[in-house]
Design an enzyme around this catalytic site. Sequence first.
Site, PDB file in Angstrom:
ATOM      1  N   HIS A 235      12.048 -16.148  -2.437  1.00  0.00           N
ATOM      2  CA  HIS A 235      12.400 -14.784  -2.120  1.00  0.00           C
ATOM      3  C   HIS A 235      13.268 -14.820  -0.888  1.00  0.00           C
ATOM      4  O   HIS A 235      14.264 -14.058  -1.060  1.00  0.00           O
ATOM      5  CB  HIS A 235      11.006 -14.366  -1.391  1.00  0.00           C
ATOM      6  CG  HIS A 235       9.870 -14.521  -2.278  1.00  0.00           C
ATOM      7  ND1 HIS A 235       9.612 -13.647  -3.274  1.00  0.00           N
ATOM      8  CD2 HIS A 235       8.609 -15.146  -2.247  1.00  0.00           C
ATOM      9  CE1 HIS A 235       8.415 -13.917  -3.889  1.00  0.00           C
ATOM     10  NE2 HIS A 235       8.009 -14.692  -3.385  1.00  0.00           N
TER      11      HIS A 235
HETATM   12  O1  RIB Z   1       6.532 -12.009   0.277  1.00  0.00           O
HETATM   13  C1  RIB Z   1       7.602 -13.015   0.195  1.00  0.00           C
HETATM   14  C2  RIB Z   1       7.801 -13.191   1.709  1.00  0.00           C
HETATM   15  O2  RIB Z   1       6.339 -13.616   2.370  1.00  0.00           O
HETATM   16  C3  RIB Z   1       8.918 -14.450   2.102  1.00  0.00           C
HETATM   17  O3  RIB Z   1       9.300 -14.333   3.340  1.00  0.00           O
HETATM   18  C4  RIB Z   1       7.755 -15.648   2.145  1.00  0.00           C
HETATM   19  O4  RIB Z   1       8.191 -16.584   3.037  1.00  0.00           O
HETATM   20  C5  RIB Z   1       6.506 -15.095   2.794  1.00  0.00           C
HETATM   21  O5  RIB Z   1       6.434 -15.130   4.012  1.00  0.00           O
END
Ligand code: RIB
Length: 330
Positions: free
Chosen positions: A254
């Site tokens: 992500h």
């Molecule tokens: O939803 C994804 C996010 O939440 C990313 O930043 C991952 O590291 C988690 O913290």
Amino acid sequence: MAKFDRIPKIILDTDPGGDDIFALFWLQSLVKQGLAELIAVTTAGGNVSVEKTFSSASRILSLGGLPNVEVGRGVAVGHSRDDAAHIHGSDGMGNLSSQLPNPIHSYEATRYSEDILIERLNQMPGEITVIAIAPLTNLAAAEKKSPGILKKAKEIIIMGGAFTCPGNVTPHAEFNLWFDSEAAEIVLESRCDLVITSLDITRQLIFTREMAQSIAQTNPESELAQFLLKLCEFMIGTALEYRETNGVSGFLVHDAATLGYLFYPETLLWKRAKVQIETRGEWTRGQTLIDDRNLAKQPANTWIATAIDDARFFTNLTEDLKWLIKFEKT
Ligand code: RIB
Ligand code: CA
């Protein structure tokens, strides 16, 4: 293509986590290629505790070859939210921290993340890009302590939210903006040009074992290559267990989407929108809502990514990580 009139100065706000770690390695590669300047890494609570995210950031900077970058410590948020240790490991590093050298930054001696943000944004108004890949606690704390400070960033790029797809921490909410929804609300109201890469596009970004192996073979004996392979295996295991990738063997990077935008903007499509966040809903707290019906009446506050060329994204990510590994001292 010269995208920048001069290389971007960056503060990375992060809560390592496996995908944060890949993003931080990517950023270190770009810094060492002379394509970016890393002003500071400010850590926050989220995936795991503020103490652990601090230690992880310190270890990753050492492993990536930028040990002198300042690391900030986060403040514990005033509520008890479930963390994401089940996804990222109890240390936030795939339970691999014991295999790495101890952190070189001292948690007790370090400054709070919000103070680093305030000082640096005041020192260099309009010059620093803030990349926020954690809950927005630090950014909101800086804004509360120094109203208007977030407008002094050149740009704020956020990994967070879910607009046309389900959430990941609840059916409606994405983890970063759910973890501290009040902080997210403050940041969403702070300026009109926030850049948001949400689950809408990051759900496509499945990093695979094959990608990790292709990167590691550049310098297979290096500590960095070995660490990346092990971290990838751990993240693939939890991603499959919690069905993050619908059974595809891989895990979602992500946070790296923010760098994909900053350094390879041709790989994403965008739209303007007014984004708001639910902070009180019993079942919907943390849900992000778009209103793009009439931006003349309801002015937009964000650019949100609507599409990503994931093939080109991964080509860029893997080539830059190969570069970092190739030049790492074994
Ligand atoms: O939803 C994804 C996010 O939440 C990313 O930043 C991952 O590291 C988690 O913290
Ligand atoms: Ca994160």
